[in-house]
Enzyme design. Structure first.
Site, PDB file in Angstrom:
ATOM      1  CB  THR A   1      12.083   7.432  -8.365  1.00  0.00           C
ATOM      2  OG1 THR A   1      10.857   7.926  -8.943  1.00  0.00           O
ATOM      3  CG2 THR A   1      12.031   5.913  -8.328  1.00  0.00           C
TER       4      THR A   1
ATOM      5  CB  CYS B   1      11.604  20.571 -38.322  1.00  0.00           C
ATOM      6  SG  CYS B   1      13.332  20.879 -37.859  1.00  0.00           S
TER       7      CYS B   1
ATOM      8  CB  CYS C   1      15.636  24.940 -36.033  1.00  0.00           C
ATOM      9  SG  CYS C   1      15.952  23.422 -36.937  1.00  0.00           S
TER      10      CYS C   1
ATOM     11  CG  ASN D   1      17.524  11.480 -12.502  1.00  0.00           C
ATOM     12  OD1 ASN D   1      16.353  11.593 -12.179  1.00  0.00           O
ATOM     13  ND2 ASN D   1      18.443  10.979 -11.719  1.00  0.00           N
TER      14      ASN D   1
ATOM     15  CE1 TYR E   1      13.612  21.987 -18.422  1.00  0.00           C
ATOM     16  CE2 TYR E   1      11.987  23.672 -18.926  1.00  0.00           C
ATOM     17  CZ  TYR E   1      12.298  22.397 -18.498  1.00  0.00           C
ATOM     18  OH  TYR E   1      11.296  21.536 -18.119  1.00  0.00           O
TER      19      TYR E   1
ATOM     20  NE  ARG F   1      15.918  21.591 -13.816  1.00  0.00           N
ATOM     21  CZ  ARG F   1      15.173  20.597 -14.327  1.00  0.00           C
ATOM     22  NH1 ARG F   1      14.090  20.868 -15.014  1.00  0.00           N
ATOM     23  NH2 ARG F   1      15.515  19.345 -14.139  1.00  0.00           N
TER      24      ARG F   1
ATOM     25  CG  HIS G   1      11.205  11.788 -17.727  1.00  0.00           C
ATOM     26  ND1 HIS G   1      11.034  11.776 -16.357  1.00  0.00           N
ATOM     27  CD2 HIS G   1      10.195  11.027 -18.219  1.00  0.00           C
ATOM     28  CE1 HIS G   1       9.973  11.029 -16.043  1.00  0.00           C
ATOM     29  NE2 HIS G   1       9.452  10.567 -17.147  1.00  0.00           N
TER      30      HIS G   1
HETATM   31  P1  OAD Z   1      10.905  13.088  -6.772  1.00  0.00           P
HETATM   32  O1  OAD Z   1      11.336  14.438  -6.336  1.00  0.00           O
HETATM   33  O2  OAD Z   1       9.447  12.831  -6.925  1.00  0.00           O
HETATM   34  O3  OAD Z   1      11.458  11.976  -5.749  1.00  0.00           O
HETATM   35  C1  OAD Z   1      12.775  11.991  -5.288  1.00  0.00           C
HETATM   36  C2  OAD Z   1      12.985  10.792  -4.399  1.00  0.00           C
HETATM   37  O4  OAD Z   1      14.361  10.783  -4.040  1.00  0.00           O
HETATM   38  C3  OAD Z   1      12.177  10.791  -3.108  1.00  0.00           C
HETATM   39  O5  OAD Z   1      11.608   9.508  -2.908  1.00  0.00           O
HETATM   40  C4  OAD Z   1      13.231  11.094  -2.029  1.00  0.00           C
HETATM   41  O6  OAD Z   1      12.929  10.474  -0.773  1.00  0.00           O
HETATM   42  C5  OAD Z   1      14.458  10.479  -2.666  1.00  0.00           C
HETATM   43  N1  OAD Z   1      15.749  11.011  -2.182  1.00  0.00           N
HETATM   44  C6  OAD Z   1      16.061  12.205  -1.662  1.00  0.00           C
HETATM   45  N2  OAD Z   1      17.369  12.278  -1.354  1.00  0.00           N
HETATM   46  C7  OAD Z   1      17.909  11.075  -1.687  1.00  0.00           C
HETATM   47  C8  OAD Z   1      19.215  10.510  -1.620  1.00  0.00           C
HETATM   48  N3  OAD Z   1      20.250  11.197  -1.135  1.00  0.00           N
HETATM   49  N4  OAD Z   1      19.379   9.237  -2.044  1.00  0.00           N
HETATM   50  C9  OAD Z   1      18.329   8.513  -2.537  1.00  0.00           C
HETATM   51  N5  OAD Z   1      17.088   9.000  -2.634  1.00  0.00           N
HETATM   52  C10 OAD Z   1      16.873  10.262  -2.217  1.00  0.00           C
HETATM   53  O7  OAD Z   1      11.711  12.749  -8.115  1.00  0.00           O
HETATM   54  P2  OAD Z   1      11.378  11.659  -9.223  1.00  0.00           P
HETATM   55  O8  OAD Z   1      10.659  10.491  -8.644  1.00  0.00           O
HETATM   56  O9  OAD Z   1      12.630  11.421  -9.973  1.00  0.00           O
HETATM   57  O10 OAD Z   1       9.653  14.501 -14.668  1.00  0.00           O
HETATM   58  O11 OAD Z   1      10.384  12.477 -10.136  1.00  0.00           O
HETATM   59  C11 OAD Z   1       9.886  11.861 -11.288  1.00  0.00           C
HETATM   60  C12 OAD Z   1       9.659  12.904 -12.365  1.00  0.00           C
HETATM   61  O12 OAD Z   1       8.851  13.963 -11.854  1.00  0.00           O
HETATM   62  C13 OAD Z   1      10.894  13.616 -12.849  1.00  0.00           C
HETATM   63  O13 OAD Z   1      11.625  12.881 -13.817  1.00  0.00           O
HETATM   64  C14 OAD Z   1      10.331  14.858 -13.456  1.00  0.00           C
HETATM   65  C15 OAD Z   1       9.342  15.233 -12.378  1.00  0.00           C
HETATM   66  O14 OAD Z   1       8.259  15.981 -12.798  1.00  0.00           O
HETATM   67  C16 OAD Z   1       9.837  15.226 -15.771  1.00  0.00           C
HETATM   68  O15 OAD Z   1      10.528  16.216 -15.792  1.00  0.00           O
HETATM   69  C17 OAD Z   1       9.090  14.710 -16.956  1.00  0.00           C
END
Ligand code: OAD
Length: 258
Positions: free
Chosen positions: A206, A145, A165, A106, A71, A74, A134
Site C-alpha cells: 500500500t 435502505c 432492492c 482491498n 464495477y 471490475r 473499504h
Molecule cells: P495504491 O495503488 O495506492 O498502492 C499500491 C502499492 O502496492 C504501491 O506502494 C506499490 O509499490 C505496491 N505494489 C505494486 N506491486 C506490488 C507487489 N507485487 N507486491 C507488493 N506491493 C506491490 O493502492 P492502495 O494503497 O491499496 O480506495 O490504495 C488505497 C486505496 O486507494 C484503495 O483501497 C482504494 C484507492 O482509492 C477505495 O477504493 C476506497
C-alpha cells in the site's frame, strides 16, 4: 530494486514471531501478482479512469448506469483472478498462530478466498477473514435502505436492468466505500483496537496515501509496534518503518511468514 537480504528476512521473521499481537495492513499491491491492477502505480486504475466519475456518491447519483458498468467490469475481471502466494501464506500463518488481525483496504475478496482454500472449512476460514475497511466488490447494498446482498453479474445496459432492492425497490449499488464516504464503523473500531495493541505491524502493498486506512500503521507505531513494510516501491509509510523489505508480496511474504 535490490532483493531483501537474508539478514533482513531473518529480522522480520524474528520480530513477527516474538510479537504476541500482530496487525497486518494490506493494499492493492498484495493482489498485483494475481493480475489485479493497483490504483496509483503505472497502469494503475486511477491513472486510467477518473475516480470523480466512478467512485463517488455524486457520480452514482448523476449516472448510476456508468458507475455500474465500471464495477460490473471490475467484478468480472477480479472474479477471474486467484489468490497468490502472499494471500495464501498470510492465511496459513494466521491459522497457525493466535493474535493476528488482518486489515485490508482491498475489495477483491482474495484474502477471503485464500482463507477458504487453506482452511478447508468455513468456520476455520472465518477465523482468519480480513477486516474490510473499504467494503467488497462482490456485495451490493441498497442506495436507499442499505439492505445488503451478495452481488452477481450485472447488466448495465440501462437503468432498468441494474439491480434493484428486494426490500424497498431502490437502486442497489456496489458495497464499497467511495471517496467522501465514511468507512464502516465496526471495521474501523476493530482495526484500530488491534493496531493499538499490536507489538508488530506488517504492511504489504500500500502507498499509505489513503486515510483512515494508513492510520492503522501509525496507531500501531505509536503503541510501540515494530513496523515492517513489504513493497517494491516507496510508500508514504516508509518514515515510520523499522524494516523495509523491498520486493514483491508473492515473493517476500512467504519468506518472512514461512
Ligand atoms: P495504491 O495503488 O495506492 O498502492 C499500491 C502499492 O502496492 C504501491 O506502494 C506499490 O509499490 C505496491 N505494489 C505494486 N506491486 C506490488 C507487489 N507485487 N507486491 C507488493 N506491493 C506491490 O493502492 P492502495 O494503497 O491499496 O480506495 O490504495 C488505497 C486505496 O486507494 C484503495 O483501497 C482504494 C484507492 O482509492 C477505495 O477504493 C476506497
Amino acid at each position: 530494486m535490490s532483493d531483501p537480504t537474508p539478514t533482513e528476512i531473518a529480522e522480520a521473521k524474528r520480530a513477527l514471531a516474538k510479537a504476541l499481537r500482530v496487525v497486518v495492513l494490506t493494499g492493492a499491491g498484495v493482489s498485483a501478482e494475481s493480475g489485479i491492477p493497483t490504483f496509483r502505480g503505472p497502469g494503475g486504475l486511477w491513472k486510467q479512469f477518473r475516480a470523480e466519475d466512478l467512485a463517488t456518491p455524486i457520480a452514482f447519483g448523476r449516472d448510476p448506469r456508468l458507475v455500474w458498468e465500471w464495477y460490473a467490469w471490475r467484478r468480472a475481471e477480479v472474479a477471474k483472478c486467484r489468490p497468490n502466494a502472499a494471500h495464501l501464506a498470510l492465511a496459513r500463518w494466521m491459522l497457525s498462530r493466535p493474535g493476528v488481525t488482518l486489515v485490508s483496504q482491498n475489495v477483491d475478496d482474495l484474502h477471503e478466498r485464500a482463507a477458504r482454500e487453506v482452511a478447508g472449512d468455513a468456520d476455520r476460514a472465518a477465523r482468519v477473514a480480513p477486516i474490510r475497511l473499504h467494503g467488497s466488490l462482490f456485495h451490493d447494498r441498497c442506495a436507499r435502505c442499505n439492505h445488503r446482498t451478495e452481488g452477481g453479474a450485472v447488466d448495465a445496459t440501462s437503468l432498468e436492468t441494474l439491480p434493484h432492492c428486494a426490500e424497498c425497490g431502490g437502486l442497489m449499488r456496489p458495497d464499497v466505500v467511495w471517496f467522501g464516504e465514511m468507512l464502516p464503523a465496526r471495521a474501523v473500531e476493530t482495526a484500530f483496537a488491534a493496531a493499538g495493541e499490536a507489538e508488530a505491524c506488517l504492511v504489504v502493498g500500500t502507498t499509505g496515501a489513503v486515510y483512515r486506512a494508513a492510520g492503522v500503521a501509525h496507531t500501531a507505531k505509536a503503541a510501540g509496534a515494530s513496523v515492517i513494510i513489504v513493497d517494491p516501491g516507496q510508500t508514504e509509510l516508509d518514515a515510520i518503518a523499522d524494516l523495509r523489505l523491498q520486493g514483491k508480496a508473492g515473493e517476500v511474504v512467504p519468506l518472512i511468514l514461512g
